[in-house]
Motif scaffolding. Structure first.
Motif, PDB file in Angstrom:
ATOM      1  N   TRP A  90     -13.979 -11.483  53.782  1.00 31.67           N
ATOM      2  CA  TRP A  90     -13.610 -11.160  55.160  1.00 31.67           C
ATOM      3  C   TRP A  90     -14.706 -10.285  55.748  1.00 31.67           C
ATOM      4  CZ3 TRP A  90      -7.971  -8.821  54.569  1.00 31.67           C
ATOM      5  CH2 TRP A  90      -7.120  -9.803  54.022  1.00 31.67           C
ATOM      6  N   GLU A  91     -15.038 -10.537  57.010  1.00 34.29           N
ATOM      7  CA  GLU A  91     -15.914  -9.638  57.747  1.00 34.29           C
ATOM      8  C   GLU A  91     -15.150  -9.129  58.954  1.00 34.29           C
ATOM      9  OE1 GLU A  91     -20.404 -10.801  57.460  1.00 34.29           O
ATOM     10  OE2 GLU A  91     -19.273 -12.631  57.863  1.00 34.29           O
ATOM     11  N   ALA A  92     -15.176  -7.819  59.171  1.00 34.34           N
ATOM     12  CA  ALA A  92     -14.415  -7.229  60.272  1.00 34.34           C
ATOM     13  C   ALA A  92     -15.256  -6.186  60.992  1.00 34.34           C
ATOM     14  CB  ALA A  92     -13.128  -6.587  59.748  1.00 34.34           C
ATOM     15  N   GLU A 135      -5.645 -12.982  58.915  1.00 29.84           N
ATOM     16  CA  GLU A 135      -5.120 -12.592  60.221  1.00 29.84           C
ATOM     17  C   GLU A 135      -3.758 -11.911  60.091  1.00 29.84           C
ATOM     18  OE1 GLU A 135      -5.186 -16.339  62.172  1.00 29.84           O
ATOM     19  OE2 GLU A 135      -7.294 -16.159  62.826  1.00 29.84           O
ATOM     20  N   GLU A 136      -2.887 -12.499  59.264  1.00 32.09           N
ATOM     21  CA  GLU A 136      -1.553 -11.920  59.083  1.00 32.09           C
ATOM     22  C   GLU A 136      -1.633 -10.547  58.426  1.00 32.09           C
ATOM     23  OE1 GLU A 136       0.350 -14.941  56.823  1.00 32.09           O
ATOM     24  OE2 GLU A 136       0.524 -16.338  58.520  1.00 32.09           O
ATOM     25  N   THR A 137      -2.573 -10.390  57.489  1.00 34.28           N
ATOM     26  CA  THR A 137      -2.729  -9.103  56.816  1.00 34.28           C
ATOM     27  C   THR A 137      -3.202  -8.032  57.787  1.00 34.28           C
ATOM     28  OG1 THR A 137      -3.266 -10.214  54.728  1.00 34.28           O
ATOM     29  CG2 THR A 137      -3.865  -7.892  54.913  1.00 34.28           C
ATOM     30  N   GLY A 150       1.245  -0.789  60.335  1.00 33.86           N
ATOM     31  CA  GLY A 150       1.598   0.150  59.290  1.00 33.86           C
ATOM     32  C   GLY A 150       2.365  -0.486  58.147  1.00 33.86           C
ATOM     33  N   GLU A 151       2.223  -1.825  58.000  1.00 37.19           N
ATOM     34  CA  GLU A 151       2.971  -2.558  56.985  1.00 37.19           C
ATOM     35  C   GLU A 151       2.053  -3.216  55.962  1.00 37.19           C
ATOM     36  OE1 GLU A 151       5.142  -5.317  59.349  1.00 37.19           O
ATOM     37  OE2 GLU A 151       6.394  -3.789  60.315  1.00 37.19           O
ATOM     38  N   LEU A 152       0.892  -2.606  55.704  1.00 34.35           N
ATOM     39  CA  LEU A 152      -0.067  -3.229  54.797  1.00 34.35           C
ATOM     40  C   LEU A 152       0.481  -3.328  53.371  1.00 34.35           C
ATOM     41  CD1 LEU A 152      -2.824  -4.468  54.318  1.00 34.35           C
ATOM     42  CD2 LEU A 152      -3.776  -2.168  54.057  1.00 34.35           C
ATOM     43  N   SER A 153       1.226  -2.340  52.929  1.00 36.32           N
ATOM     44  CA  SER A 153       1.775  -2.375  51.565  1.00 36.32           C
ATOM     45  C   SER A 153       2.620  -3.617  51.353  1.00 36.32           C
ATOM     46  CB  SER A 153       2.615  -1.119  51.292  1.00 36.32           C
ATOM     47  OG  SER A 153       1.810   0.032  51.290  1.00 36.32           O
ATOM     48  N   LEU A 205     -10.920  -8.703  62.908  1.00 37.81           N
ATOM     49  CA  LEU A 205     -11.416  -9.744  62.005  1.00 37.81           C
ATOM     50  C   LEU A 205     -12.434 -10.622  62.716  1.00 37.81           C
ATOM     51  CD1 LEU A 205     -10.926 -10.930  59.118  1.00 37.81           C
ATOM     52  CD2 LEU A 205      -9.349 -12.531  60.196  1.00 37.81           C
ATOM     53  N   LEU A 206     -13.595 -10.822  62.084  1.00 40.00           N
ATOM     54  CA  LEU A 206     -14.663 -11.621  62.670  1.00 40.00           C
ATOM     55  C   LEU A 206     -14.870 -12.954  61.970  1.00 40.00           C
ATOM     56  CD1 LEU A 206     -17.370  -8.823  63.113  1.00 40.00           C
ATOM     57  CD2 LEU A 206     -15.798  -9.706  64.858  1.00 40.00           C
TER      58      LEU A 206
END
Length: 318
Positions: free
Chosen positions: A275-277, A209-211, A218-221, A263-264
């Protein structure tokens, strides 16, 4: 069998209530008591072959997931045999979907648009730790196909084969081995003390969830720097291999195109996290991207060392 039904042995209803309350020993005894009857049903429908044993093993796994649904504990024997019969019929129809325990459950799945969240299924009773620790006893190859088949939306042999980059025949063989080993492990480990699988699952769900939140900002890195190895490899649905550094770039392209990720489901073991999304295309371009994406994370010392991304086929494509 005689010992299990000896004078003074607990009745089925007692075992069901105890199992629903989290007593794994009672569930192990219950399944052992009715295994012969379940096998007899499989033989009567499928004949004397390996499919009959596979059907019983499938039924054991379905029963584990749906024990909380039993409303008439005295009738658990017929309920278990009904599951076996439905599994056998599904095998005769040669369907690729995982068989459900009853028609009402299948109808409910259709209404909801997909299978229930596996975490919710297991949380209906206190057996999740037992199930997940039995899964951990499987080899990595057997564990992955089992997690996909029974606890995610990637259920068809073809999808599992494509995601795992292995032939369909190998998937069938691994699932057959996994069912046999898992059913045995569940019965053999009923009286063990188990790790808290709920805590593990909750921790990985928080990370997911946090990711996702970070990615949409725009902060995935920055998010990837914590739990992902800098040398992690990404295998894309096209089969392309890249380093982890390209993942934020691709996600930003999705955002620029108006695509959102929802996110599912999160399924986790000690070495694999799935993860499934849902992929939500922009309203002006509803067919921009596939409807879902599955992320399979392979862990090395609690850090992601490899990610495989896959777009499962839609129900219509099946």
């Amino acid at each position: 069998m005689t010992e299990l039904l000896a004078a003074g042995a607990p009745q089925d209803a007692e075992l069901v209530r105890a199992a629903q309350a989290g007593d794994t020993g009672s569930l192990g005894l219950l399944l052992a008591r009715h295994r012969a009857g379940m096998h007899a049903v499989a033989l009567s429908v499928l004949g004397q072959n390996q499919d009959a044993e596979d059907a019983v093993q499938d039924a054991v796994l379905i029963a584990l997931r749906r024990l909380g649904d039993v409303r008439e504990p005295d009738a658990v024997g017929p309920w278990l045999r009904m599951i076996v019969r439905n599994v056998c019929r599904a095998k005769l129809r040669k369907t690729s979907a995982v068989p459900m325990a009853d028609p009402a459950a299948a109808a409910a799945m259709e209404r909801s648009g997909g299978p229930p969240d596996p975490a919710e299924v297991l949380d209906r009773h206190a057996l999740r730790d037992w199930v997940w620790n039995a899964l951990e006893d499987l080899s990595p190859g057997l564990r992955l196909v089992t997690m996909l088949r029974y606890f995610t939306g990637v259920t068809s042999y073809e999808d599992i084969a494509a995601l795992c980059a292995t032939p369909v025949g190998t998937v069938r063989s691994r699932l057959s081995q996994a069912r046999a080993k898992l059913a045995g492990a569940l019965l053999d480990s009923a009286d063990r003390v188990h790790d808290d699988a709920a805590e593990l699952s909750a921790r990985h769900r928080r990370v997911a969830e946090e990711t996702m939140v970070s990615a949409h900002r725009g902060e995935l890195s920055s998010a990837l720097s914590d739990g992902w190895s800098p040398q992690a490899e990404v295998v894309w649905p096209t089969g392309r291999h890249t380093g982890i550094g390209y993942l934020p770039v691709a996600f930003e392209h999705d955002l620029a195109d108006g695509v959102r990720h929802e996110l599912l489901n999160v399924v986790s073991s000690r070495e694999v996290v799935i993860w499934e999304a849902a992929l939500l295309s922009p309203p002006e371009d509803p067919a921009h991207c596939p409807p879902t994406v599955t992320w399979v994370h392979f862990l090395d010392r609690d850090r992601v060392g490899k990610i495989r991304l896959y777009h499962p086929r839609t129900r219509k494509e099946d």
